[in-house]
Design a protein around this motif. Sequence first.
Motif, PDB file in Angstrom:
ATOM      1  N   ILE A  97     -29.280  -8.723 -10.873  1.00 62.70           N
ATOM      2  CA  ILE A  97     -28.183  -8.907 -11.947  1.00 62.70           C
ATOM      3  C   ILE A  97     -27.378  -9.425  -9.568  1.00 62.70           C
ATOM      4  CG2 ILE A  97     -26.357  -6.556 -11.441  1.00 62.70           C
ATOM      5  CD1 ILE A  97     -28.492  -5.055 -13.280  1.00 62.70           C
ATOM      6  N   GLN A  98     -27.845  -8.630  -9.242  1.00 61.07           N
ATOM      7  CA  GLN A  98     -27.589  -8.858  -7.861  1.00 61.07           C
ATOM      8  C   GLN A  98     -27.376 -10.453  -6.839  1.00 61.07           C
ATOM      9  OE1 GLN A  98     -29.782  -6.848  -4.801  1.00 61.07           O
ATOM     10  NE2 GLN A  98     -29.047  -4.571  -5.195  1.00 61.07           N
ATOM     11  N   LYS A  99     -28.269 -11.569  -7.461  1.00 63.58           N
ATOM     12  CA  LYS A  99     -28.519 -12.964  -7.370  1.00 63.58           C
ATOM     13  C   LYS A  99     -27.108 -13.576  -8.607  1.00 63.58           C
ATOM     14  CE  LYS A  99     -31.050 -16.886  -8.205  1.00 63.58           C
ATOM     15  NZ  LYS A  99     -32.567 -17.060  -8.984  1.00 63.58           N
ATOM     16  N   TRP A 100     -26.933 -12.441  -9.657  1.00 67.13           N
ATOM     17  CA  TRP A 100     -26.130 -13.113 -10.569  1.00 67.13           C
ATOM     18  C   TRP A 100     -24.454 -12.591  -9.630  1.00 67.13           C
ATOM     19  CZ3 TRP A 100     -28.977 -11.419 -15.361  1.00 67.13           C
ATOM     20  CH2 TRP A 100     -29.927 -12.422 -15.572  1.00 67.13           C
ATOM     21  N   ASP A 101     -24.594 -11.624  -9.649  1.00 63.25           N
ATOM     22  CA  ASP A 101     -23.107 -11.166  -9.424  1.00 63.25           C
ATOM     23  C   ASP A 101     -22.926 -12.254  -7.769  1.00 63.25           C
ATOM     24  OD1 ASP A 101     -22.596  -9.355 -10.529  1.00 63.25           O
ATOM     25  OD2 ASP A 101     -23.424  -7.409  -9.652  1.00 63.25           O
TER      26      ASP A 101
ATOM     27  N   LEU B 280     -31.473  -3.314 -19.164  1.00 61.10           N
ATOM     28  CA  LEU B 280     -32.727  -4.278 -19.193  1.00 61.10           C
ATOM     29  C   LEU B 280     -33.161  -5.265 -17.862  1.00 61.10           C
ATOM     30  CD1 LEU B 280     -31.860  -5.569 -23.198  1.00 61.10           C
ATOM     31  CD2 LEU B 280     -33.475  -3.983 -22.272  1.00 61.10           C
ATOM     32  N   CYS B 281     -31.748  -5.548 -17.311  1.00 60.37           N
ATOM     33  CA  CYS B 281     -32.257  -6.519 -16.510  1.00 60.37           C
ATOM     34  C   CYS B 281     -32.813  -5.519 -14.655  1.00 60.37           C
ATOM     35  CB  CYS B 281     -30.905  -7.022 -15.820  1.00 60.37           C
ATOM     36  SG  CYS B 281     -30.310  -7.783 -16.838  1.00 60.37           S
TER      37      CYS B 281
ATOM     38  N   THR C  28     -21.388 -21.078  -8.415  1.00 60.08           N
ATOM     39  CA  THR C  28     -22.259 -21.440  -8.938  1.00 60.08           C
ATOM     40  C   THR C  28     -23.217 -20.825 -10.107  1.00 60.08           C
ATOM     41  OG1 THR C  28     -23.386 -20.064  -6.923  1.00 60.08           O
ATOM     42  CG2 THR C  28     -22.966 -22.041  -6.304  1.00 60.08           C
ATOM     43  N   PHE C  29     -22.335 -19.830 -10.870  1.00 61.88           N
ATOM     44  CA  PHE C  29     -23.293 -19.134 -11.530  1.00 61.88           C
ATOM     45  C   PHE C  29     -23.657 -20.584 -12.986  1.00 61.88           C
ATOM     46  CE2 PHE C  29     -23.065 -16.564 -15.243  1.00 61.88           C
ATOM     47  CZ  PHE C  29     -24.437 -15.457 -15.783  1.00 61.88           C
ATOM     48  N   ALA C  30     -24.500 -20.425 -13.719  1.00 61.83           N
ATOM     49  CA  ALA C  30     -25.143 -20.930 -14.227  1.00 61.83           C
ATOM     50  C   ALA C  30     -24.218 -20.877 -15.661  1.00 61.83           C
ATOM     51  CB  ALA C  30     -26.703 -21.516 -14.182  1.00 61.83           C
ATOM     52  N   GLY C  31     -24.324 -19.791 -15.970  1.00 63.15           N
ATOM     53  CA  GLY C  31     -23.605 -19.282 -17.199  1.00 63.15           C
ATOM     54  C   GLY C  31     -21.786 -19.367 -17.518  1.00 63.15           C
ATOM     55  N   LYS C  32     -21.827 -20.181 -18.589  1.00 62.12           N
ATOM     56  CA  LYS C  32     -20.336 -19.902 -19.054  1.00 62.12           C
ATOM     57  C   LYS C  32     -19.856 -18.719 -19.672  1.00 62.12           C
ATOM     58  CE  LYS C  32     -17.358 -23.300 -21.780  1.00 62.12           C
ATOM     59  NZ  LYS C  32     -17.468 -23.953 -23.053  1.00 62.12           N
TER      60      LYS C  32
END
Length: 86
Positions: free
Chosen positions: A70-74, A64-65, A81-85
Amino acid sequence: MAEDIKTKLENYRTAPFDARFPNQNQTRNCWSNYVDFHRCQKSLEARGVDLAPCEWYRRVYKSLCPISWIQKWDDQRGEGTFAGKI
């Protein structure tokens, strides 16, 4: 249960319909599966259990992504600094 997961993974083609995300825009579905994969991985690694059940989330978010997301989130997870918990 493990056999059921293995069967689903073997027959996997692309992300199936998810009633939580009924609209055409699948951005939230992508995000949710990315975060769920890493939560699952973290949880199972802490218990020392096989990570095979987490593979489903990885396959869904990979289909889906966009790769750039994906690279940015990794990178963000690596930097802390990832926004997700997770």
